[in-house]
Design an enzyme around this catalytic site. Structure first.
Site, PDB file in Angstrom:
ATOM      1  N   LYS A   1       1.401   6.899  -0.738  1.00  0.00           N
ATOM      2  CA  LYS A   1       1.735   7.113   0.672  1.00  0.00           C
ATOM      3  C   LYS A   1       0.997   8.291   1.310  1.00  0.00           C
ATOM      4  O   LYS A   1       0.721   8.293   2.520  1.00  0.00           O
ATOM      5  CB  LYS A   1       3.242   7.304   0.826  1.00  0.00           C
ATOM      6  CG  LYS A   1       4.070   6.037   0.699  1.00  0.00           C
ATOM      7  CD  LYS A   1       3.930   5.177   1.941  1.00  0.00           C
ATOM      8  CE  LYS A   1       4.954   4.044   1.947  1.00  0.00           C
ATOM      9  NZ  LYS A   1       4.874   3.232   3.175  1.00  0.00           N
TER      10      LYS A   1
ATOM     11  N   SER B   1       2.346   1.662  -7.561  1.00  0.00           N
ATOM     12  CA  SER B   1       2.277   2.370  -6.282  1.00  0.00           C
ATOM     13  C   SER B   1       2.993   3.707  -6.247  1.00  0.00           C
ATOM     14  O   SER B   1       2.701   4.542  -5.386  1.00  0.00           O
ATOM     15  CB  SER B   1       2.827   1.468  -5.167  1.00  0.00           C
ATOM     16  OG  SER B   1       4.159   1.078  -5.459  1.00  0.00           O
TER      17      SER B   1
END
Length: 400
Positions: free
Chosen positions: A51, A302
């Site tokens: 992110k 992720s």
């Protein structure tokens, strides 16, 4: 719509500030998945997830006049940390709205980066609505978690790294929430190597992108609670949805047990801590959701921000599923020596007692007996069944 050049520009802007994360080949997972499996370890990125790429690119793309009143963002956790980290680097104030059920570890980490955290709503979408209200009230710049061209371009740098690290990659599997990561990644890959397959993976509890693709428009769906909180987004972004339509080959789903087992396997085999959303891509390969065989395949891991208390529950559940841990309840004569006798039998059967408790009063406990609860470490499912059979032969009434 963004362009490939935007992703290359984003990489140059972030050079030296963001990690190029490792690509790790796994022989074990390759064997289990019937593919040549590599893990793109974004859980080792700064702040523990991909992110930060998108949030940093967005914020350095804003003009100083736009940053004077600080920034606001909404997040279930990882975007919050990315924005907070980027704000600390740039020296600007930051407010993050998070759902009330966000993991405590992610809330604390966000505050440690210097952000002011406000808890609002029970799911991400409610936090997002409130963050947008705050934006209007304060005039602060809003950093969207996925539906923004600069955020998408920043996430797309993962795709550039993949092609550099494994030029002959044949398939890439990526978690999907709002769609920012897979949209940018898929564009970066498909615009350069259109033959590479790009697949998305969602939690079965919140399949908003899959249902939206079927309906051919971005839908807001009802969802169930999921351990993959990072991808529990009820409605994909409008921009990300269009890009997924164009660049992504197909989206698949994995269930909660498949995610939990994969988290435990990665922890055991690779000594890596991976959150539920991060494990979803690999889970889809290990449980053969995607119809590919013998392909050079990358699973994007992720993120790795997991609440410590949740780790213990994942480990225990995974051990139960693997037959390496079992809870037993049985009726025991309430006489001296009976407990010692039983424990001797279990020791002879090469099991390890971790916890035990005795109850002497209860609706199902007869006079002269006690209810014994045992937590036992075992080898596998066959070992569990052998213990139960042997105890039953010796007259003990067992309940799993």
């Amino acid at each position: 719509m963004i362009s490939l050049d935007d992703i290359f520009v984003a990489r140059e802007k972030m050079r030296g500030m963001i990690h190029q994360t490792p690509l790790d080949f796994s022989k074990t997972f390759s064997s289990l998945a019937n593919n040549e499996v590599y893990l793109k370890l974004e859980n080792l990125q700064k702040t523990g997830s991909f992110k930060v790429r998108g949030s940093f690119n967005k914020m350095i793309s804003l003009k100083m006049g736009e940053l004077n009143k600080g920034v606001i963002a909404a997040s279930a956790g990882n975007h919050a940390q990315g924005v907070a980290f980027s704000s600390s680097l740039l020296g600007i104030p930051c407010t993050i709205v998070m759902p009330k059920g966000a993991p405590l570890s992610k809330i604390q980490a966000t505050r440690r980066y210097g952000a002011e955290v406000e808890l609002h709503g029970t799911v991400f979408d409610e936090a997002l609505d409130y963050a947008l209200e705050l934006k209007e009230q304060t005039g602060a710049a809003f950093v969207h978690p996925f539906d923004d061209q600069y955020v998408i371009a920043g996430q797309g740098t993962v795709g550039l790294e993949i092609l550099e690290q494994l030029p002959d990659v044949e398939a890439v599997v990526c978690p999907v929430g709002g769609g920012g990561l897979i949209a940018g990644l898929a564009m970066a890959i498909k615009e350069q190597k259109p033959d590479v397959k790009v697949y998305g993976v969602e939690a079965l509890a919140c399949p908003s992108m899959k249902q939206s693709l079927q309906a051919k428009k971005a839908l807001s769906i009802d969802s169930m609670p999921t351990m993959a909180d990072g991808i529990a987004v009820k409605k994909p972004g409008e921009l990300t949805f269009k890009m997924v339509q164009k660049y992504v080959d197909e989206v698949f789903c994995v269930d909660e047990m498949e995610i939990a087992r994969t988290m435990l396997m990665v922890l055991e085999r690779n000594k890596l801590l991976v959150e539920g959303s991060g494990a979803s891509s690999l889970a889809s390969l290990l449980y053969h959701k995607i119809p590919i065989v013998n392909k050079k395949t990358i699973a994007v891991i992720s993120g790795g921000n997991v609440d410590v208390s949740f780790i213990s529950r994942i480990i225990e559940r995974g051990m139960v599923e693997a037959g390496r841990f079992v809870h037993l309840s049985l009726s025991l004569k309430d006489k001296p020596g009976e407990l010692e006798k039983l424990l001797g039998i279990i020791t002879t059967l090469e099991a390890n007692v971790l916890n035990l408790s005795l109850e002497h009063i209860g609706e199902k406990i007869f006079p002269g007996y006690a209810l014994l609860n045992l937590s036992v470490e075992t080898k596998d499912h066959n070992h569990v069944e052998h213990i139960i059979q042997e105890l039953t032969k010796k007259g003990y009434e067992i309940q799993k």
